[in-house]
Design a protein around this motif. Sequence first.
Motif, PDB file in Angstrom:
ATOM      1  N   THR A  22       0.852  -1.192   0.000  1.00 44.47           N
ATOM      2  CA  THR A  22       0.000   0.000   0.000  1.00 44.47           C
ATOM      3  C   THR A  22       0.885   1.238   0.000  1.00 44.47           C
ATOM      4  OG1 THR A  22      -1.771  -1.130   1.183  1.00 44.47           O
ATOM      5  CG2 THR A  22      -1.779   1.277   1.234  1.00 44.47           C
ATOM      6  N   VAL A  23       0.587   2.185  -0.895  1.00 43.91           N
ATOM      7  CA  VAL A  23       1.360   3.421  -0.973  1.00 43.91           C
ATOM      8  C   VAL A  23       1.053   4.292   0.244  1.00 43.91           C
ATOM      9  CG1 VAL A  23       1.801   5.525  -2.324  1.00 43.91           C
ATOM     10  CG2 VAL A  23       1.355   3.346  -3.502  1.00 43.91           C
ATOM     11  N   THR A  24       2.095   4.714   0.922  1.00 39.60           N
ATOM     12  CA  THR A  24       1.920   5.604   2.077  1.00 39.60           C
ATOM     13  C   THR A  24       2.322   7.038   1.764  1.00 39.60           C
ATOM     14  OG1 THR A  24       4.132   5.032   2.920  1.00 39.60           O
ATOM     15  CG2 THR A  24       2.255   3.715   3.707  1.00 39.60           C
ATOM     16  N   ASP A  25       3.202   7.219   0.776  1.00 38.77           N
ATOM     17  CA  ASP A  25       3.618   8.577   0.409  1.00 38.77           C
ATOM     18  C   ASP A  25       4.372   8.530  -0.911  1.00 38.77           C
ATOM     19  OD1 ASP A  25       3.805  11.297   0.594  1.00 38.77           O
ATOM     20  OD2 ASP A  25       5.164  11.335   2.316  1.00 38.77           O
ATOM     21  N   VAL A  26       4.531   9.688  -1.532  1.00 39.74           N
ATOM     22  CA  VAL A  26       5.303   9.835  -2.767  1.00 39.74           C
ATOM     23  C   VAL A  26       6.177  11.067  -2.621  1.00 39.74           C
ATOM     24  CG1 VAL A  26       5.212  10.283  -5.249  1.00 39.74           C
ATOM     25  CG2 VAL A  26       3.553   8.723  -4.209  1.00 39.74           C
ATOM     26  N   ARG A  27       7.456  10.920  -2.953  1.00 42.14           N
ATOM     27  CA  ARG A  27       8.366  12.061  -2.911  1.00 42.14           C
ATOM     28  C   ARG A  27       8.903  12.331  -4.304  1.00 42.14           C
ATOM     29  NH1 ARG A  27      13.454  13.532  -3.360  1.00 42.14           N
ATOM     30  NH2 ARG A  27      13.961  11.393  -4.011  1.00 42.14           N
ATOM     31  N   LEU A  28       8.831  13.571  -4.741  1.00 40.37           N
ATOM     32  CA  LEU A  28       9.370  13.980  -6.031  1.00 40.37           C
ATOM     33  C   LEU A  28      10.629  14.804  -5.820  1.00 40.37           C
ATOM     34  CD1 LEU A  28       6.138  15.094  -7.930  1.00 40.37           C
ATOM     35  CD2 LEU A  28       7.253  12.859  -7.952  1.00 40.37           C
ATOM     36  N   THR A  39      -1.244  14.287  -8.822  1.00 44.83           N
ATOM     37  CA  THR A  39      -0.668  14.807  -7.586  1.00 44.83           C
ATOM     38  C   THR A  39      -0.153  13.642  -6.748  1.00 44.83           C
ATOM     39  OG1 THR A  39      -2.776  14.698  -6.406  1.00 44.83           O
ATOM     40  CG2 THR A  39      -2.272  16.748  -7.599  1.00 44.83           C
ATOM     41  N   PRO A  40       0.996  13.789  -6.113  1.00 47.82           N
ATOM     42  CA  PRO A  40       1.510  12.705  -5.276  1.00 47.82           C
ATOM     43  C   PRO A  40       0.502  12.240  -4.229  1.00 47.82           C
ATOM     44  CG  PRO A  40       3.205  14.362  -5.617  1.00 47.82           C
ATOM     45  CD  PRO A  40       1.943  14.918  -6.209  1.00 47.82           C
ATOM     46  N   ALA A  41      -0.250  13.178  -3.662  1.00 45.42           N
ATOM     47  CA  ALA A  41      -1.215  12.817  -2.624  1.00 45.42           C
ATOM     48  C   ALA A  41      -2.287  11.864  -3.134  1.00 45.42           C
ATOM     49  CB  ALA A  41      -1.863  14.083  -2.058  1.00 45.42           C
ATOM     50  N   SER A  42      -2.597  11.928  -4.450  1.00 45.56           N
ATOM     51  CA  SER A  42      -3.658  11.080  -4.993  1.00 45.56           C
ATOM     52  C   SER A  42      -3.273   9.604  -5.023  1.00 45.56           C
ATOM     53  CB  SER A  42      -4.025  11.541  -6.411  1.00 45.56           C
ATOM     54  OG  SER A  42      -2.954  11.301  -7.314  1.00 45.56           O
ATOM     55  N   LEU A  43      -1.988   9.299  -4.861  1.00 44.58           N
ATOM     56  CA  LEU A  43      -1.538   7.905  -4.883  1.00 44.58           C
ATOM     57  C   LEU A  43      -1.537   7.269  -3.493  1.00 44.58           C
ATOM     58  CD1 LEU A  43       1.476   8.177  -7.377  1.00 44.58           C
ATOM     59  CD2 LEU A  43      -0.882   7.503  -7.870  1.00 44.58           C
ATOM     60  N   ARG A  44      -1.641   8.080  -2.474  1.00 47.17           N
ATOM     61  CA  ARG A  44      -1.611   7.542  -1.117  1.00 47.17           C
ATOM     62  C   ARG A  44      -2.802   6.630  -0.854  1.00 47.17           C
ATOM     63  NH1 ARG A  44      -0.486  13.434   1.350  1.00 47.17           N
ATOM     64  NH2 ARG A  44       1.718  13.645   0.733  1.00 47.17           N
ATOM     65  N   PHE A  92      12.530  10.219  -7.623  1.00 51.39           N
ATOM     66  CA  PHE A  92      11.169   9.722  -7.372  1.00 51.39           C
ATOM     67  C   PHE A  92      11.234   8.614  -6.335  1.00 51.39           C
ATOM     68  CE2 PHE A  92       7.734   6.690  -8.128  1.00 51.39           C
ATOM     69  CZ  PHE A  92       6.622   7.524  -8.081  1.00 51.39           C
ATOM     70  N   ASP A  93      10.443   8.751  -5.286  1.00 56.21           N
ATOM     71  CA  ASP A  93      10.296   7.705  -4.272  1.00 56.21           C
ATOM     72  C   ASP A  93       8.828   7.324  -4.156  1.00 56.21           C
ATOM     73  OD1 ASP A  93      12.957   7.709  -3.660  1.00 56.21           O
ATOM     74  OD2 ASP A  93      12.764   8.640  -1.685  1.00 56.21           O
ATOM     75  N   LEU A  94       8.516   6.049  -4.397  1.00 57.18           N
ATOM     76  CA  LEU A  94       7.193   5.512  -4.110  1.00 57.18           C
ATOM     77  C   LEU A  94       7.321   4.775  -2.786  1.00 57.18           C
ATOM     78  CD1 LEU A  94       4.288   5.142  -5.344  1.00 57.18           C
ATOM     79  CD2 LEU A  94       5.073   2.852  -6.010  1.00 57.18           C
ATOM     80  N   ILE A  95       6.810   5.378  -1.727  1.00 58.02           N
ATOM     81  CA  ILE A  95       6.988   4.857  -0.373  1.00 58.02           C
ATOM     82  C   ILE A  95       5.773   3.999  -0.022  1.00 58.02           C
ATOM     83  CG2 ILE A  95       7.396   5.478   2.035  1.00 58.02           C
ATOM     84  CD1 ILE A  95       8.372   8.247   0.883  1.00 58.02           C
ATOM     85  N   THR A  96       6.022   2.751   0.330  1.00 52.78           N
ATOM     86  CA  THR A  96       4.938   1.818   0.635  1.00 52.78           C
ATOM     87  C   THR A  96       5.166   1.193   2.009  1.00 52.78           C
ATOM     88  OG1 THR A  96       5.901  -0.269  -0.161  1.00 52.78           O
ATOM     89  CG2 THR A  96       5.012   1.230  -1.823  1.00 52.78           C
ATOM     90  N   LEU A 101      10.374   2.296  -3.381  1.00 56.24           N
ATOM     91  CA  LEU A 101      10.884   2.127  -4.739  1.00 56.24           C
ATOM     92  C   LEU A 101      11.424   3.477  -5.186  1.00 56.24           C
ATOM     93  CD1 LEU A 101      11.134   0.168  -7.208  1.00 56.24           C
ATOM     94  CD2 LEU A 101       8.974   1.154  -8.017  1.00 56.24           C
ATOM     95  N   ARG A 102      12.717   3.527  -5.500  1.00 58.16           N
ATOM     96  CA  ARG A 102      13.372   4.802  -5.805  1.00 58.16           C
ATOM     97  C   ARG A 102      13.979   4.795  -7.199  1.00 58.16           C
ATOM     98  NH1 ARG A 102      17.439   6.891  -1.435  1.00 58.16           N
ATOM     99  NH2 ARG A 102      15.445   7.672  -0.614  1.00 58.16           N
TER     100      ARG A 102
END
Length: 271
Positions: A22-28, A39-44, A92-96, A101-102
């Motif tokens: 589950t995605v908890t955050d996204v960092r650009l 928007t990164p928030a939409s992936l949370r 790009f960081d997909l934080i789960t 995933l970076r």
Amino acid sequence: MPELPEVETTRRSFAQRIAGATVTDVRLGKPLRWPLGCTPASLRGRRVGQATRRGKYLWLPVGEGGLLLHLGMSGSLAFGEQLAPPGAHDHFDLITDRGTLRLTDPRRFGAVLWSRSLDVPPAATRLGGLGLEPFDPAFTGEYLHRALRGRRVAIKQALLAGDIVVGAGNIYACEALFRAGVDPRTAAGRVSRPRCERLAEAVRHILAQALDLGGSTLRDYRDAHGMAGSFQQHAAVYGREGQSCLACGTAVRRIVQGQRSSFFCPHCQRR
């Protein structure tokens, strides 16, 4: 540039570990070639699916859409529970809940794009002109011969174009042409049906070998475990200018085609 074996090796190195997260955050970080498209928030809160590959693109389902990733010229992906703090080249960081995933890309030609599916833009736009996968049963000598008919461009350039078959990057095109006995300068439309049969088999063989060896690392490629590839250590002609051909002893030649180096044996490979 990461080619099909490197991209597929990367996919295999993280796909099972991130599936179901589950995605908890996204960092650009710094902007990449194209904007993210959401928007990164939409992936949370969205659930991550099973990563797949098409050509040199990775598709990572996220919720009711997905992320299309490309490693560009020098990009790499890392996945882990405790990655180091992001540096200047980490964009790009997909934080789960299973790890991060970076995407690291010093030259920033890579991309991460949100798309509702593979069948609509922007994903469909990027994937629309791609040729067959090399391990697709439809990629046969007959198909290759048909696709090359009437093309005046050199066969090496035709393989690199990606609209006939994907994955035959510069190293692998050189090696496949050597295995098939075809001079890289040969006009694509003049390659006979029997030689196309040998060339299609050679492309599959070389790419399968590269996958077994984790791809090629010439500069900075690493998979999501941080492991380098070793195919380059087994190349028959690539990077061996002036050295003896492993088959006949003739000196391997290097020429430039389309601003890329081509290596070949002038005795074993015929026009």
